[in-house]
Scaffold this active site. Structure first.
Site, short mmCIF file in Angstrom:
data_model
loop_
_atom_site.label_atom_id
_atom_site.label_comp_id
_atom_site.label_asym_id
_atom_site.label_seq_id
_atom_site.Cartn_x
_atom_site.Cartn_y
_atom_site.Cartn_z
N CYS A 130 0.83 -1.20 0.00
CA CYS A 130 0.00 0.00 0.00
C CYS A 130 0.87 1.26 0.00
O CYS A 130 0.46 2.31 -0.50
CB CYS A 130 -0.95 0.00 1.20
SG CYS A 130 -0.17 -0.36 2.78
N HIS A 137 -1.22 0.54 7.65
CA HIS A 137 -1.74 0.67 6.28
C HIS A 137 -1.56 2.11 5.83
O HIS A 137 -1.69 3.05 6.62
CB HIS A 137 -3.22 0.28 6.24
CG HIS A 137 -3.85 0.47 4.90
ND1 HIS A 137 -3.32 -0.07 3.75
CD2 HIS A 137 -4.96 1.15 4.51
CE1 HIS A 137 -4.08 0.26 2.72
NE2 HIS A 137 -5.08 1.00 3.16
#
Length: 1055
Positions: A172, A605
């Site tokens: 990510c 994340h």
């Protein structure tokens, strides 16, 4: 006389011993929750007068109180303590204002500690029982609720909407960085137009040069697809494969955003330097990456008495977050370091250093240092402090060209801050007044004194008994004031007739006897003790003087406080406006992108908020998902302080450069990328066309594959219709007509009892006017009944749509031709062959059905309406099943049904508000299931038992994470977002726990990226086991029972 005194002393001792015993009985009853006196007496006697032993005996052995067999084996939250029950009559009152009797307080503390221990023991029992139950529970097989294969046709790009990027496993960070760079028009142009002469390619010898060129070529292909692909997201695997060699564990561990961005810029700089070297060898000033991202700053200062000055180059400028409130404060802290004070010998020389930007790049990137190393834990920790940043920042105050102006303003600011510090000290003396450890605001203290002086003693008429005892004892003696260590508490005693006899046989521990003997007796309390503090004697003149002085002083003090606050506010405003001069607002930088990190230091994340200049709006790039956002959402996710999410990197662009400002005449939706695609080299245009052709091939192959098998979730061929088709011996692939006939026939079969009743009501018409007249009457009577039923106001426990398909059609304004054909098909159902009249009406109805041609009714539309009703019934069944399972605490099975119900129901609600069931009800219990399962999985995970840990991980991987992905990838509500945040925080809280096994920490590190990164994988819902109702009445009654049970919290039985 001596004998009388001895007799009185003996009587007093017996009375005191009886009182102490009664108090122990009352305390024991309060601690254990048992009220039977004889039962308590026996337990206390068996414990030999030791209250602790008596409590242990009653709570650990769990002996039932006589007459209380109906009490549940496990106590409620309030059971075993005074909380939630009426206060016992014979307890010590600690609300008195006198705190002198220390020994009495110690005695009561001992008793209260015993009470707390008892409550803790009772509270721990259910947890121990649950742990044992979890340990012995049979291990669940691998769940197949969610699959891996997406429906290809659903991933088409809409017009020129920006595309997402596939997460191929903890990547990510790459998506966040590349999307931020791609959305810079100048950077995108440089990458897509990059080329090297053939001779340069042939002369590249070093491994790093070849790697950089290869990476540049892959990045070109990736950017080309992001411009012209028809897919909703692109696959960056080829580019990421080249990055693997740059990091030690690129495919196993999430990389730091700043680290990977530095690496990318280095590679890009080196790649462009090769093209620059063609004309200007080794001239970095001509490198477009240097021109776009790099600037310079000058450092001036004094070190050990010597002045120094140096110019340095920077790409991403690092800023500390800790100790600062906003971005400008961070910059001030970074630009000025150390104490700057004049030397006695030379007033012009200063200690410390100052930095000044001498050249700012078009793209100015600030790297926010949100991690620090914890020496005691030996690992990094994330800083979650709130840090605000503006959409426009003016960099004039940090430029070397404005050095003299800024130095003067900084000196003025320092003086003003010193004034604020002095004023704050003065204000604190008012707000924390007093000489003891506890201090209070002075106006409040004056008000309290005024309230005390104004309080009047209530008029008390002494009783005869009080009058008789008053001369015998002084108030000081009654209150026990002659004993300095006694607590002034009030004992409310009860009748001790049942306990005086037992007192002589009870042997109290000596220490406890001594403590209890210190408690004052009720008989020695003064009758005139006031309920609240008040002056005993005060004259009107004294009261008037006190009131006048206190009110005047309070008014003066409040005015002083307000003046101080106003002065502080004015100075703060002056500091805030210090750099508001138009001269210092000539270099604006607009916020382009915010890179966000959610999680802890070693797991999390990343996603990015990027301002789309043509659309004039913020977009959220979260792996494959690209959604429209807002500044408010960006603030909530990026500032920090509230959640585990915060900005990690800020990218600003010079707002005065023309190539960063969008042309207002351009069509943002359709023409933004088209011109750039036309300017691409032919090989990149062909690459885009080939990828789009492959997409069409994939979609076609997927559709062919699906046509050869029965889909599991496709509404157009629902499970009910599949079952009915197979039951009747028909081939599911035999065509549209069979599919329509099977669905409508099944809906007719469901309503056959209602249709039969309508036929029975036409007996007279059938006998008098024949079969056609009977069909006509039955048709219109049934239509009228269903029309009225559809218009009824729905009740919480009743949904008339479940009774009949036509109620559903009428409530959703289905076309008249669809309604009439459906009703006619009800009377043509072969299951109505009860008698001669039913058979005759069925045959006439079937003949009329054959007369209706394709021009009369749109059969495709007719099919879709029946498919929608079939799906509605399925959603209802799954919802009811999920609620039943939830109430029976079968959370894993319940979640499967509720998630499927929600996903299918969303499809229906997109067509109209009455097409599906109550979405909020499904979401509520889906959320409850998730939270319950998360608690269960977390408890299993930290149990350290290998089998339990494995089961906890399975629950997380197979149920919780896929469900979270489905929720977040749709329109998520605030309640769902809060619930997901609670679940994530639960797992993040285990990070770095010293008492957690290293193997568990490793497994936790593997779990967290999937838990925090909800765009890493595509999730498709598979259908849970089918549960079909036998008739509409079964489904309606079941609906009523379940709705009643969830409101009354009564478990129901799964049918």
């Amino acid at each position: 006389m001596t004998a009388e005194l001895q007799a009185a002393a003996a009587a007093g001792g017996a009375e005191s011993q009886g009182t102490n015993f009664q108090m122990l009985l009352n305390r024991l009853g309060e601690i254990t929750g048992i009220q039977d006196p004889s039962f308590l007496h026996a337990a206390l006697k068996a414990a030999n007068g030791d209250l602790t032993e008596a409590v242990n005996f009653l709570t650990e052995e769990r002996v039932k109180e006589p007459g209380q067999e109906a009490v549940a084996a496990e106590p409620s939250d309030c059971e075993g303590s005074a909380v939630g029950k009426g206060r016992p009559t014979n307890v010590t009152d600690l609300t008195s204002d006198n705190k002198d009797d220390l020994q009495a307080v110690i005695a009561l503390s001992l008793l209260e500690s015993l009470e707390v221990q008892a409550v803790d023991r009772d509270a721990n029992r259910p947890h121990k029982a649950n742990a044992a139950e979890n340990k012995n529970r049979s291990k669940r097989k691998r769940c197949e609720v969610w699959g891996e294969n997406p429906k290809q046709n659903d991933w088409r790009r809409v017009n020129d909407w920006p595309v997402g990027m596939k997460n191929i496993g903890n990547t990510c960070w790459f998506s966040a960085v590349i999307q931020s760079l791609f959305q810079l028009p100048e950077f995108r142009r440089l990458v897509l137009s990059y080329s090297l002469p053939q001779r340069m390619l042939e002369n590249c010898r070093s491994r790093s040069e070849k790697r950089n060129i290869a990476f540049m070529q892959e990045l070109q292909c990736l950017f080309a697809l992001m411009l012209g692909t028809h897919r909703k997201f692109v696959d960056p695997t080829a580019s990421l494969e080249l990055l693997k060699g740059a990091f030690k564990s690129a495919d196993e561990q999430q990389q730091d955003v700043s680290e990977v961005t530095h690496k990318l810029l280095d590679w890009l700089e080196d790649a462009f330097q090769l093209s620059v070297n063609v004309n200007s060898p080794q001239d970095k000033s001509e490198n477009p990456m240097v021109q776009l991202f790099y600037g310079t700053f000058l450092t001036e200062g004094v070190h050990e008495g010597k002045t120094f000055s140096k110019i340095e180059t920077f790409g991403q400028y690092p800023l500390q977050v800790n100790g600062y409130r906003n971005l400008n404060e961070c910059l001030e802290g970074a630009m000025v370091e150390g104490e700057i004070e004049p030397l006695p010998s030379d007033l012009s020389v200063k200690y410390g250093q100052e930095r000044w930007f001498t050249k700012l790049p078009p793209v100015l990137t600030f790297e926010l240092s949100r991690f620090e190393f914890n020496q005691s834990l030996g690992q990094p920790e994330k800083i979650h402090n709130k840090l605000e940043f503006p959409q426009i920042i003016y960099m004039d105050r940090y430029l070397y060209s404005n050095k003299e102006i800024i130095q003067r303003k900084r000196e003025e600011t320092r003086k003003l801050r010193k004034q604020i510090a002095i004023l704050q000290q003065k204000l604190e003396r008012y707000m924390k007044y007093g000489s003891g450890p506890s201090r209070f605001p002075l106006p409040d203290m004056l008000q309290y004194v005024l309230e005390f002086a104004s309080t009047k003693l209530p008029l008390v008429v002494p009783s005869a008994q009080d009058s008789q005892m008053a001369p015998a004892q002084s108030p000081a003696e009654c209150c026990g004031l002659n004993e300095p260590l006694q607590q002034n508490s009030v004992l409310e005693t009860e009748n001790t007739e049942n306990t005086e006899g037992a007192a002589s046989t009870l042997i109290n521990p000596p220490a406890q006897q001594e403590l209890m003997s210190k408690l004052p007796q009720a008989s020695c309390l003064p009758a005139e003790m006031p309920e609240c503090p008040a002056p005993r004697v005060v004259t009107e003149e004294e009261m008037s003087l006190v009131r006048t002085c206190l009110q005047r002083w309070r008014s003066e003090i409040e005015q002083d406080i307000q003046d101080l606050k106003d002065c502080i506010t004015r100075i703060n405003q002056s500091i805030g406006q210090m750099y508001g001069d138009p001269v210092l607002r000539q270099v604006p930088y607009r916020l382009h992108a915010v890179l966000v990190h959610e999680g802890q230091a070693n797991a999390g994340h990343y996603w990015a908020y990027i301002y789309d200049q043509p659309r004039k709006s913020w977009l959220k790039f979260n792996d494959i998902s690209v959604t429209e956002s807002s500044w408010e959402e960006l603030e909530r996710d990026s500032y920090g302080g509230l959640r585990n999410a915060s900005a990690y990197c800020l990218m600003y662009i010079n707002d005065k450069l023309s190539y960063f400002v969008a042309d207002d005449d351009d069509d943002a939706e359709t023409g933004q990328f088209q011109k750039e695609i036309e300017l691409l080299p032919p090989e990149l245009q062909n690459y885009i066309q080939e990828d789009n052709w492959r997409l069409e091939q994939e979609v076609e192959e997927w559709e062919q594959e699906q046509s050869c098998k029965i889909p599991q979730i496709e509404p157009s061929t629902t499970s009910e219709s599949q079952d009915f088709t197979s039951e009747s011996g028909q081939d599911p692939s035999s065509g549209c007509e069979h599919s329509i006939r099977s669905l409508s026939s099944e809906h007719a079969r469901i309503a056959k009892d209602q249709t039969a009743q309508a036929i029975a009501n036409t007996a007279d018409a059938y006998e008098k006017n024949g079969v056609e007249a009977a069909l006509y009457e039955a048709f219109h009577e049934e239509y009228s009944r269903l029309y009225l039923l559809a218009k009824e106001t729905p009740a919480p426990h009743n949904d008339p749509r479940l009774q009949h398909v036509l109620v559903y059609f009428l409530q959703n304004n289905a076309p008249k031709q669809v309604v009439e054909r459906t009703l006619l098909e009800q009377f043509a159902d072969r299951n109505l062959s009860y008698d001669e009249r039913s058979i005759s009406i069925m045959q006439v109805a079937r003949a009329k059905l054959k007369e209706i041609g394709p021009d009369d009714v749109n059969m495709e539309e007719y099919k879709k309406w029946h498919e929608d009703y079939s799906l509605f019934r399925k959603v209802s069944v799954y919802l009811l099943t999920g609620l039943e399972l939830y109430q029976n605490r079968k959370y894993q099975e319940a979640l499967t049904y509720l998630v499927y119900a929600y996903q299918s129901n969303t499809t229906l609600l997109m067509k109209g508000p009455n097409r599906g069931v109550d979405e909020s009800l499904i979401a509520l219990y889906r959320r409850k299931c998730l939270l319950k399962l998360n608690e269960m999985a977390a408890a299993l995970f930290v149990s350290n038992a290998e089998a339990d840990v494995l089961e906890g991980i399975n629950i997380l991987n197979e149920l919780i994470i896929p469900c979270m992905h489905l929720i977040i990838n749709n329109d998520i509500s605030k309640d769902d977002l809060d619930a997901i945040e609670v679940m994530r925080n639960r797992w993040c809280s285990y990070l770095g726990q010293e008492d957690m096994d290293a193997n568990l920490q490793m497994k936790l590190g593997e779990l967290l990226p999937r838990l925090l990164d909800c765009s890493a994988e595509v999730v498709i819902l598979k259908e849970p086991p089918k549960i079909r109702p036998n008739s509409p009445y079964d489904l309606c009654s079941r609906f009523a029972a379940v709705m009643e049970s969830i409101h009354g919290a009564t478990p129901v039985t799964v049918k």
